[in-house]
Scaffold this active site. Structure first.
Site, PDB file in Angstrom:
ATOM      1  N   ASP A  66      -1.253  26.690  37.065  1.00  0.00           N
ATOM      2  CA  ASP A  66      -0.271  25.907  36.108  1.00  0.00           C
ATOM      3  C   ASP A  66       0.121  24.861  36.224  1.00  0.00           C
ATOM      4  O   ASP A  66      -0.499  24.066  37.540  1.00  0.00           O
ATOM      5  CB  ASP A  66       1.098  26.691  36.584  1.00  0.00           C
ATOM      6  CG  ASP A  66       1.968  26.953  34.556  1.00  0.00           C
ATOM      7  OD1 ASP A  66       1.275  27.585  34.063  1.00  0.00           O
ATOM      8  OD2 ASP A  66       3.450  26.056  34.439  1.00  0.00           O
ATOM      9  N   GLY A 141      -5.320  16.878  26.213  1.00  0.00           N
ATOM     10  CA  GLY A 141      -3.915  17.273  27.408  1.00  0.00           C
ATOM     11  C   GLY A 141      -3.914  16.244  27.333  1.00  0.00           C
ATOM     12  O   GLY A 141      -3.699  14.795  26.747  1.00  0.00           O
ATOM     13  N   TYR A 142      -3.111  15.403  28.949  1.00  0.00           N
ATOM     14  CA  TYR A 142      -2.629  14.538  28.689  1.00  0.00           C
ATOM     15  C   TYR A 142      -3.470  12.557  29.480  1.00  0.00           C
ATOM     16  O   TYR A 142      -2.872  12.468  29.670  1.00  0.00           O
ATOM     17  CB  TYR A 142      -1.171  14.397  29.460  1.00  0.00           C
ATOM     18  CG  TYR A 142       0.208  15.212  29.069  1.00  0.00           C
ATOM     19  CD1 TYR A 142       0.877  14.942  28.744  1.00  0.00           C
ATOM     20  CD2 TYR A 142       0.153  16.326  30.047  1.00  0.00           C
ATOM     21  CE1 TYR A 142       1.704  15.259  27.806  1.00  0.00           C
ATOM     22  CE2 TYR A 142       1.472  17.025  28.935  1.00  0.00           C
ATOM     23  CZ  TYR A 142       2.438  16.419  27.904  1.00  0.00           C
ATOM     24  OH  TYR A 142       3.217  17.441  27.838  1.00  0.00           O
ATOM     25  N   ASP A 143      -4.571  13.552  29.276  1.00  0.00           N
ATOM     26  CA  ASP A 143      -6.042  12.915  30.167  1.00  0.00           C
ATOM     27  C   ASP A 143      -5.922  11.357  29.371  1.00  0.00           C
ATOM     28  O   ASP A 143      -5.809  10.608  30.062  1.00  0.00           O
ATOM     29  CB  ASP A 143      -7.080  13.719  30.110  1.00  0.00           C
ATOM     30  CG  ASP A 143      -6.993  14.366  30.856  1.00  0.00           C
ATOM     31  OD1 ASP A 143      -6.272  14.773  32.247  1.00  0.00           O
ATOM     32  OD2 ASP A 143      -8.211  15.357  31.519  1.00  0.00           O
ATOM     33  N   LYS A 163     -12.508  12.081  37.237  1.00  0.00           N
ATOM     34  CA  LYS A 163     -11.604  12.571  37.191  1.00  0.00           C
ATOM     35  C   LYS A 163     -12.113  14.228  38.068  1.00  0.00           C
ATOM     36  O   LYS A 163     -10.675  13.927  39.347  1.00  0.00           O
ATOM     37  CB  LYS A 163     -10.943  13.373  35.548  1.00  0.00           C
ATOM     38  CG  LYS A 163     -10.090  14.100  35.644  1.00  0.00           C
ATOM     39  CD  LYS A 163      -9.579  14.573  34.999  1.00  0.00           C
ATOM     40  CE  LYS A 163      -8.355  15.370  34.772  1.00  0.00           C
ATOM     41  NZ  LYS A 163      -8.156  16.489  33.729  1.00  0.00           N
ATOM     42  N   ARG A 169      -6.266  18.551  40.052  1.00  0.00           N
ATOM     43  CA  ARG A 169      -6.355  19.739  40.264  1.00  0.00           C
ATOM     44  C   ARG A 169      -7.869  20.619  41.452  1.00  0.00           C
ATOM     45  O   ARG A 169      -7.795  21.488  42.048  1.00  0.00           O
ATOM     46  CB  ARG A 169      -7.388  20.037  38.706  1.00  0.00           C
ATOM     47  CG  ARG A 169      -8.196  21.461  38.825  1.00  0.00           C
ATOM     48  CD  ARG A 169      -9.200  21.200  36.866  1.00  0.00           C
ATOM     49  NE  ARG A 169      -7.795  22.041  36.791  1.00  0.00           N
ATOM     50  CZ  ARG A 169      -6.971  21.295  35.651  1.00  0.00           C
ATOM     51  NH1 ARG A 169      -8.104  20.250  35.541  1.00  0.00           N
ATOM     52  NH2 ARG A 169      -5.742  21.389  34.931  1.00  0.00           N
TER      53      ARG A 169
HETATM   54  P1  IMP Z   1      -0.588  24.429  31.557  1.00  0.00           P
HETATM   55  O1  IMP Z   1      -0.737  24.471  33.315  1.00  0.00           O
HETATM   56  O2  IMP Z   1      -1.831  24.685  30.686  1.00  0.00           O
HETATM   57  O3  IMP Z   1       1.000  24.889  31.182  1.00  0.00           O
HETATM   58  O4  IMP Z   1       0.255  23.028  31.381  1.00  0.00           O
HETATM   59  C1  IMP Z   1       0.614  22.036  31.264  1.00  0.00           C
HETATM   60  C2  IMP Z   1       0.348  20.936  30.004  1.00  0.00           C
HETATM   61  O5  IMP Z   1      -0.672  19.810  30.509  1.00  0.00           O
HETATM   62  C3  IMP Z   1      -0.888  21.103  28.806  1.00  0.00           C
HETATM   63  O6  IMP Z   1      -0.225  20.794  27.624  1.00  0.00           O
HETATM   64  C4  IMP Z   1      -1.940  21.200  29.633  1.00  0.00           C
HETATM   65  O7  IMP Z   1      -2.472  20.799  28.558  1.00  0.00           O
HETATM   66  C5  IMP Z   1      -1.885  20.004  30.472  1.00  0.00           C
HETATM   67  N1  IMP Z   1      -2.411  19.596  31.472  1.00  0.00           N
HETATM   68  C6  IMP Z   1      -2.836  20.486  32.294  1.00  0.00           C
HETATM   69  N2  IMP Z   1      -4.024  19.732  33.481  1.00  0.00           N
HETATM   70  C7  IMP Z   1      -4.013  18.503  33.182  1.00  0.00           C
HETATM   71  C8  IMP Z   1      -5.346  17.670  33.097  1.00  0.00           C
HETATM   72  O8  IMP Z   1      -5.967  18.020  34.194  1.00  0.00           O
HETATM   73  N3  IMP Z   1      -4.723  16.828  32.141  1.00  0.00           N
HETATM   74  C9  IMP Z   1      -4.537  16.738  31.190  1.00  0.00           C
HETATM   75  N4  IMP Z   1      -3.554  17.166  30.725  1.00  0.00           N
HETATM   76  C10 IMP Z   1      -3.462  18.423  31.467  1.00  0.00           C
END
Ligand code: IMP
Length: 186
Positions: A66, A141-143, A163, A169
């Protein structure tokens, strides 16, 4: 073990690192499942609950993750709500929220929970950085809006090979692998 998630992007970032360790008894497979998430102000608690739910489905060594993006100027928001906020206002919404803000500092947190059927073990990785003024690069995602500390470009712009060497991660994953190889692979 099985990595259980609805998001295959995470698995892609994990599997190469584990394969490169080249331990024949340490392999990871992907199980794509949508898991129930509890409401909590702690990523660790959300992860523990997800690991329990994932193990109920898979009935084998289970790993879940998470994540949360914690933005300084927003008092840690979106944090545990990162997934919902990404789906609703997205990266452009985050940038709008910070439009008049000089302090753009943020932390990306990754929490892995490993469940062996008896115990749950938690591993945390954090990456400090900042939020860009506009989205940059192709990425999930937020990348496209997260700039890791020490760099001038976003994770998406820096590319996945890079990355994956420095991310939140990766930091959590190294802790998990060290622990796993010391405790589960005698
Ligand atoms: P979750 O763990 O999937 O609930 O992640 C929360 C949010 O953060 C989601 O919108 C994911 O897409 C985003 N997210 C999680 N890990 C990354 C990452 O490594 N890069 C960019 N976005 C991330």
């Amino acid at each position: 073990m099985y990595f259980v998630s609805s998001n295959e992007n995470k698995y892609k970032e994990i599997v190469d690192f584990i394969q490169a360790l080249d331990r024949p008894n340490f392999t990871i497979k992907f199980k794509q499942l949508e898991l129930e998430e509890i409401q909590s102000d702690s990523l660790e608690k959300v992860s523990e609950h997800k690991a329990l739910k994932a193990f109920e489905r898979v009935r084998y060594l289970t790993l879940i993750e998470d994540d949360g993006l914690f933005i300084d100027a927003l008092n840690g928001f979106p944090g545990v709500y990162s997934s919902y906020i990404f789906k609703t206002i997205g990266n452009s919404g985050i940038i709008k929220l910070l439009s008049d803000e000089k302090n753009r500092k943020a932390v990306f947190r990754s929490v892995f929970a490993f469940h062996d059927g008896k115990n749950i073990q938690i591993f945390v990785g954090e990456k400090c950085g900042s939020i860009s003024h506009s989205p940059e690069g192709e990425g999930w995602g937020y990348d496209p809006i997260f700039i890791p500390e020490g760099f001038e470009n976003t994770f998406a712009h820096l590319g996945y090979e890079f990355k994956n060497k420095i991310s939140h991660r990766r930091i959590a994953l190294e802790k998990l692998c060290t622990w796993f190889l010391a405790n589960k692979q005698k």
